[in-house]
Design an enzyme around this catalytic site. Structure first.
Site, mmCIF file in Angstrom:
data_model
loop_
_atom_site.group_PDB
_atom_site.id
_atom_site.type_symbol
_atom_site.label_atom_id
_atom_site.label_comp_id
_atom_site.label_asym_id
_atom_site.label_seq_id
_atom_site.Cartn_x
_atom_site.Cartn_y
_atom_site.Cartn_z
ATOM 1 N N LYS A 191 -0.661 5.490 -8.108
ATOM 2 C CA LYS A 191 0.792 5.354 -8.120
ATOM 3 C C LYS A 191 1.169 3.882 -8.244
ATOM 4 C CE LYS A 191 4.700 7.044 -5.278
ATOM 5 N NZ LYS A 191 5.003 7.826 -4.053
ATOM 6 N N SER B 250 7.965 11.624 -4.524
ATOM 7 C CA SER B 250 8.101 10.543 -5.474
ATOM 8 C C SER B 250 6.851 10.266 -6.304
ATOM 9 C CB SER B 250 8.470 9.264 -4.715
ATOM 10 O OG SER B 250 7.434 8.882 -3.822
ATOM 11 N N SER C 253 6.087 13.089 -0.552
ATOM 12 C CA SER C 253 5.901 12.564 -1.903
ATOM 13 C C SER C 253 4.551 12.839 -2.530
ATOM 14 C CB SER C 253 6.167 11.050 -1.908
ATOM 15 O OG SER C 253 7.526 10.782 -1.674
#
Length: 428
Positions: free
Chosen positions: A50, A125, A149
């Site tokens: 990420k 996310s 997330s």
């Protein structure tokens, strides 16, 4: 450029197969990949991370215009551990800006779409992480999970994801949301891959955990407020666990109805404090949905935050009694079908709805494992369930989850190469 360097490539680069779609999941291909030791336990595994996790010499933007020119000077601790174990870090993956959001549409790099149906969101996310694993662009990915997330993208994209025990995995070199709840964890197709990556990230021999025998199913989490297909999939999963020899028992989770409000108070107050200078100086640089959510924390008084901390402690005390009765708790990962792009006019309402079962478990310091449990009969989209255990009891979740995946095939299904709805191979 040296071995750990990378280039912002607008989804170009050597990593994906010819003709593969990235679904907006990649911000930067790392070309050549950051490579680890030749003979480690993760040798040859292609891992994306990420974009709030630092890789030395590579842009680390948090999907925000604020960090458009930021290049990491050293590896995050989790990246160093992956490389030492022989993995190849091949990409920085798209996300909701500053890890704030559940749809991954609020990114300065552009939106991420779901490989199962590009007209739908991938969750957030860590949406780029979930989409990249589902699309086969990487073998596994790292995400971060504060309020859901990792678990929401795992559910929406039909992969497996772990929110570890808080503090179990180092957050050094990872841009924070709220240190009270932040975790870093792996996403992959199977529980077995999750377990071996987690062993590397943790870096220590896990504690001895008794074999799991009882799984609790809370009545509050299977109600008319859950999509009937999601509730049916979780009930079916409970039946599979029973056939595997686990005792499935009804339980209550004390404080579950208010847990989401408590998490919101604490996370949003932390977000407002962390971004206070940006809110004051350059609010226009935020993505609109990010700004709306961060602004919620501006007016939270210290007294309200203190009360929320007390309620968090009470919730954890109640869970202690729950985990004296059962070894794991089974719930849906997300209460609704995977939403379409642009399908919600109110960002906050959508966030609360999608995170109805992830945010409460963020109040718990123990781990949650999200895993595929079926497909929606109307949309064809993945359905995810999740198992939660006491702190440091990841081995119990891995054992339960691996046994489940030995007798089911949901985790092995892949989306059509063209990104059409429905699996390329059926789950059973």
């Amino acid at each position: 450029m040296n071995e750990t360097g990378g280039r912002a490539a607008d989804n170009r680069g050597p990593a994906p197969p010819v003709g593969a779609q990235t679904f907006g999941s990649v911000i930067t291909w790392i070309d050549p990949p950051a490579r680890g030791a030749g003979d480690g336990p993760l040798r040859g595994l292609r891992i994306g991370v990420k974009d709030n996790i630092d890789v030395a010499g590579v842009p680390s933007t948090c999907a925000s215009a604020f960090f458009a020119d930021r290049v990491a000077t050293e590896h995050a601790e989790v990246v160093r551990r992956l490389l030492d174990a022989g993995a190849q870090v091949t990409a920085k993956l798209n996300m909701a800006e500053f890890a704030v959001g559940v749809t991954s549409q609020n990114s300065a790099a552009g939106p991420t779409r779901n490989p199962w149906d590009p007209r739908r969101v991938p969750g957030g996310s860590s949406g780029g992480s979930g989409a990249a694993v589902a699309a086969g662009l990487v073998d596994a990915a790292l995400g971060t999970d504060t309020g859901g997330s990792i678990r929401l993208p795992a559910s929406a994209c039909g992969v497996t994801g772990l929110r570890p025990t808080v503090g179990e995995v180092s957050g050094a070199g990872v841009y924070p949301v709220s240190e009270l709840f932040d975790t870093v964890g792996p996403m992959a197709r199977s529980v077995s891959d999750i377990a071996r990556i987690f062993a590397v990230l943790r870096g220590e021999t896990p504690p001895d955990v008794p074999a799991a025998q009882r799984i609790g199913v809370p009545a509050l989490f299977i109600t008319e407020d859950v999509d009937p297909a999601v509730a049916a999939a979780v009930r079916t999963a409970a039946g599979v666990f029973e056939t595997l020899g686990y005792e499935v028992v009804p339980i209550d989770i004390p404080g579950a109805r208010s847990a989401q409000d408590v998490v919101y108070t604490l996370i949003y107050s932390d977000l407002a404090e962390r971004h206070r200078a940006r809110l004051r100086r350059s609010p226009e640089l935020f993505q609109a949905a990010t700004l709306e959510r961060i602004s919620l924390g501006v007016g939270i008084p210290d007294s309200e935050r203190a009360a929320a901390l007390r309620r968090r402690d009470e919730f954890r005390q109640g869970l202690s009694a729950v985990f004296d009765r059962v070894d794991a708790v089974l719930t849906p990962a997300m209460p609704i079908d995977v939403p379409p792009l642009g399908g919600a006019a109110d960002v906050i309402v959508q966030s609360r709805r999608m995170g109805q079962f992830s945010y409460p478990w963020s109040l718990h310091e123990g781990p949650t494992l999200a895993f595929p449990a079926g497909f929606h009969p109307v949309s064809g989209m993945p359905i995810g369930a999740q198992l939660t255990a006491a702190a440091h009891h990841e081995p119990a979740l891995f054992d339960i989850g691996a046994r489940y995946q030995e007798v089911t095939e949901w985790h092995s299904a892949r989306p059509h190469p063209c990104g059409g709805s429905g699996p390329a191979s059926p789950g059973t």
